[in-house]
Scaffold this motif. Structure first.
Motif, PDB file in Angstrom:
ATOM      1  N   ALA A   1       0.985  -1.199  -0.453  1.00 15.04           N
ATOM      2  CA  ALA A   1      -0.309  -0.166  -0.278  1.00 15.04           C
ATOM      3  C   ALA A   1       1.042   1.597  -0.004  1.00 15.04           C
ATOM      4  CB  ALA A   1      -1.029   0.155   1.199  1.00 15.04           C
ATOM      5  N   PHE A   2       0.456   2.391  -0.549  1.00 17.72           N
ATOM      6  CA  PHE A   2       0.898   3.609   0.047  1.00 17.72           C
ATOM      7  C   PHE A   2       1.826   4.002   1.428  1.00 17.72           C
ATOM      8  CE2 PHE A   2       1.778   8.105  -0.060  1.00 17.72           C
ATOM      9  CZ  PHE A   2       2.232   8.960  -0.943  1.00 17.72           C
ATOM     10  N   PRO A   3       2.742   4.275   0.933  1.00 18.61           N
ATOM     11  CA  PRO A   3       3.457   4.341   0.174  1.00 18.61           C
ATOM     12  C   PRO A   3       4.572   3.562  -0.260  1.00 18.61           C
ATOM     13  CG  PRO A   3       5.048   5.254   1.932  1.00 18.61           C
ATOM     14  CD  PRO A   3       3.758   4.929   2.434  1.00 18.61           C
ATOM     15  N   ALA A   4       4.965   1.936   0.318  1.00 23.34           N
ATOM     16  CA  ALA A   4       5.519   1.370   0.663  1.00 23.34           C
ATOM     17  C   ALA A   4       5.343   0.596  -1.400  1.00 23.34           C
ATOM     18  CB  ALA A   4       5.174   0.059   0.563  1.00 23.34           C
ATOM     19  N   ASP A   5       4.328   0.856  -1.507  1.00 22.72           N
ATOM     20  CA  ASP A   5       4.292  -0.003  -3.359  1.00 22.72           C
ATOM     21  C   ASP A   5       4.351   1.303  -4.244  1.00 22.72           C
ATOM     22  OD1 ASP A   5       1.817   2.843  -2.540  1.00 22.72           O
ATOM     23  OD2 ASP A   5       0.935   2.010  -3.732  1.00 22.72           O
ATOM     24  N   VAL A   6       5.153   2.667  -4.073  1.00 26.17           N
ATOM     25  CA  VAL A   6       5.572   3.491  -4.812  1.00 26.17           C
ATOM     26  C   VAL A   6       7.392   2.476  -5.171  1.00 26.17           C
ATOM     27  CG1 VAL A   6       6.323   5.723  -4.807  1.00 26.17           C
ATOM     28  CG2 VAL A   6       4.456   5.516  -4.282  1.00 26.17           C
ATOM     29  N   LEU A   7       7.644   2.914  -4.188  1.00 17.10           N
ATOM     30  CA  LEU A   7       9.573   2.087  -3.490  1.00 17.10           C
ATOM     31  C   LEU A   7       9.499   1.074  -4.475  1.00 17.10           C
ATOM     32  CD1 LEU A   7       9.730   2.755   0.396  1.00 17.10           C
ATOM     33  CD2 LEU A   7      10.527   4.210  -1.662  1.00 17.10           C
ATOM     34  N   VAL A   8       8.143  -0.076  -4.701  1.00 17.35           N
ATOM     35  CA  VAL A   8       9.151  -1.682  -4.798  1.00 17.35           C
ATOM     36  C   VAL A   8       8.404  -0.992  -6.663  1.00 17.35           C
ATOM     37  CG1 VAL A   8       7.545  -3.908  -5.549  1.00 17.35           C
ATOM     38  CG2 VAL A   8       7.737  -2.406  -3.397  1.00 17.35           C
ATOM     39  N   GLN A   9       7.437  -0.550  -7.228  1.00 25.35           N
ATOM     40  CA  GLN A   9       6.916  -0.334  -8.348  1.00 25.35           C
ATOM     41  C   GLN A   9       8.535   0.873  -9.080  1.00 25.35           C
ATOM     42  OE1 GLN A   9       3.460   1.938  -9.005  1.00 25.35           O
ATOM     43  NE2 GLN A   9       2.411  -0.550  -7.892  1.00 25.35           N
TER      44      GLN A   9
ATOM     45  N   GLY B   1      14.389 -32.423  -4.020  1.00 29.91           N
ATOM     46  CA  GLY B   1      14.878 -32.589  -2.361  1.00 29.91           C
ATOM     47  C   GLY B   1      14.847 -31.308  -1.160  1.00 29.91           C
ATOM     48  N   ALA B   2      14.363 -30.315  -1.594  1.00 28.97           N
ATOM     49  CA  ALA B   2      14.582 -29.656  -0.266  1.00 28.97           C
ATOM     50  C   ALA B   2      13.406 -29.408   0.696  1.00 28.97           C
ATOM     51  CB  ALA B   2      13.837 -27.613  -0.854  1.00 28.97           C
ATOM     52  N   ALA B   3      14.160 -29.360   2.310  1.00 29.12           N
ATOM     53  CA  ALA B   3      13.630 -30.461   3.183  1.00 29.12           C
ATOM     54  C   ALA B   3      12.637 -29.238   3.829  1.00 29.12           C
ATOM     55  CB  ALA B   3      14.165 -30.218   4.465  1.00 29.12           C
ATOM     56  N   ARG B   4      12.988 -27.501   3.062  1.00 29.26           N
ATOM     57  CA  ARG B   4      11.659 -26.363   3.789  1.00 29.26           C
ATOM     58  C   ARG B   4      12.223 -25.555   3.314  1.00 29.26           C
ATOM     59  NH1 ARG B   4       8.902 -24.501   8.233  1.00 29.26           N
ATOM     60  NH2 ARG B   4       9.314 -21.793   9.120  1.00 29.26           N
ATOM     61  N   VAL B   5      11.185 -25.198   2.737  1.00 26.86           N
ATOM     62  CA  VAL B   5      10.900 -23.427   1.754  1.00 26.86           C
ATOM     63  C   VAL B   5      10.690 -22.609   3.139  1.00 26.86           C
ATOM     64  CG1 VAL B   5      10.758 -22.498  -0.245  1.00 26.86           C
ATOM     65  CG2 VAL B   5      10.901 -24.216  -0.707  1.00 26.86           C
ATOM     66  N   VAL B   6      10.881 -21.228   2.706  1.00 20.90           N
ATOM     67  CA  VAL B   6      10.655 -19.926   3.124  1.00 20.90           C
ATOM     68  C   VAL B   6      10.329 -19.065   2.611  1.00 20.90           C
ATOM     69  CG1 VAL B   6      10.971 -21.034   5.707  1.00 20.90           C
ATOM     70  CG2 VAL B   6      12.244 -19.348   4.937  1.00 20.90           C
ATOM     71  N   ASN B   7       9.715 -18.011   2.634  1.00 29.23           N
ATOM     72  CA  ASN B   7       9.229 -17.059   1.229  1.00 29.23           C
ATOM     73  C   ASN B   7      10.202 -15.285   2.488  1.00 29.23           C
ATOM     74  OD1 ASN B   7       7.907 -18.045  -0.334  1.00 29.23           O
ATOM     75  ND2 ASN B   7       5.900 -18.172   0.302  1.00 29.23           N
ATOM     76  N   TRP B   8      10.823 -14.703   2.456  1.00 32.40           N
ATOM     77  CA  TRP B   8      11.312 -13.977   2.523  1.00 32.40           C
ATOM     78  C   TRP B   8      10.649 -12.811   1.059  1.00 32.40           C
ATOM     79  CZ3 TRP B   8      16.957 -14.428   4.511  1.00 32.40           C
ATOM     80  CH2 TRP B   8      16.832 -15.597   5.439  1.00 32.40           C
ATOM     81  N   VAL B   9       9.471 -11.868   1.634  1.00 28.09           N
ATOM     82  CA  VAL B   9       9.191 -10.775   0.517  1.00 28.09           C
ATOM     83  C   VAL B   9       9.111  -9.635   1.492  1.00 28.09           C
ATOM     84  CG1 VAL B   9       7.553 -12.385  -0.717  1.00 28.09           C
ATOM     85  CG2 VAL B   9       6.146 -11.724   1.302  1.00 28.09           C
ATOM     86  N   VAL B  10       8.969  -8.981   0.374  1.00 29.65           N
ATOM     87  CA  VAL B  10       9.437  -6.811   1.054  1.00 29.65           C
ATOM     88  C   VAL B  10       7.745  -6.555   1.317  1.00 29.65           C
ATOM     89  CG1 VAL B  10       9.684  -4.768   0.877  1.00 29.65           C
ATOM     90  CG2 VAL B  10      11.060  -6.533  -0.375  1.00 29.65           C
TER      91      VAL B  10
END
Length: 233
Positions: free
Chosen positions: A78-86, A215-224
């Motif tokens: 949401a604003f203003p994070a979306d401005v930075l990502v875009q 074969g990965a045992a665990r997958v985590v998402n790190w998202v902005v």
């Protein structure tokens, strides 16, 4: 370390002005704009990072468990994070990547460790068009902050697909089905997948499934940034 790098890059790129309001700033943002960032707060599902009472696994993830095991998100999209990502993604403002990485690193558990950090791959066509992978630029700072190994070579986008943002939410899972392949065995590895925005989670789910098959045992998402849940959720 990551904060110092962000300030140096910001001073070079923006001449000491805040990226958002253009007022005086020591880094990418002035203190007021930094305070306005929509940081995620409140209880969220540990698997998909959407709001969930008491921080329990939400009904969506219980009914249809995704291939990924957890999600950490720093900001609401949401604003203003979306401005930075875009600005990073569509206008090539690479000086924003350390700032976004810093915001995400601050949300990771103390001493967070994984075997590999994997930015979501772009197709060769998209990479040529854009000239860079925004997820990789964010992941560089995360690798420096955590000391974990940055390994963009672990997976590749095996076929080009239309941009997810151009598709209805219901069509996104089908669009990325079979889009990723792993380039090596990942026996028992724990992998953090880095991306700028998580919307339906379809891309991250498909990539996690490919990593698990390797074969990965665990997958985590790190998202902005995490988009809010659909109005009809």
């Amino acid at each position: 370390m990551l904060g110092t790098l962000a300030r140096r890059i910001a001073n070079l790129a923006f001449g000491g002005g805040c990226y958002l309001c253009r007022g005086a700033a020591r880094g990418v943002l002035c203190a007021a704009c930094d305070a306005d960032l929509p940081r995620l707060a409140g209880a969220t599902c540990p698997r998909c990072a959407l709001p969930s009472p008491d921080g329990a696994t939400c009904g969506r993830c219980l009914a249809r468990p995704p291939a990924y095991d957890a999600t950490i998100a720093a900001l609401a999209y949401a604003f203003p994070a979306d401005v930075l990502v875009q600005g990073l993604k569509f206008r090539g403002e690479l000086a924003l990547a350390p700032l976004l990485g810093q915001a995400l690193a601050a949300c990771l558990p103390r001493g967070a460790r994984v075997d590999f950090i994997l930015p979501v791959p772009l197709s060769a066509t998209r990479l040529r068009e854009r000239g860079f992978n925004q997820a990789l630029e964010i992941a560089r700072g995360l690798a420096a902050a955590t000391g974990c190994r940055l390994a963009p070579q672990l997976a590749e986008r095996s076929r080009d697909t239309p941009p997810q943002v151009d598709l209805p939410l219901a069509d996104r899972a089908r669009n990325v089905r079979g889009a990723f392949s792993c380039t090596q065995a990942l026996e028992r590895a724990e992998i953090a997948v880095v991306d700028d925005v998580m919307t339906t989670g379809a891309t991250l789910d498909e990539l996690a499934a490919a990593l698990k098959r390797a074969g990965a045992a665990r997958v985590v998402n790190w998202v902005v940034a995490r988009t809010p849940p659909p109005a009809d959720a």
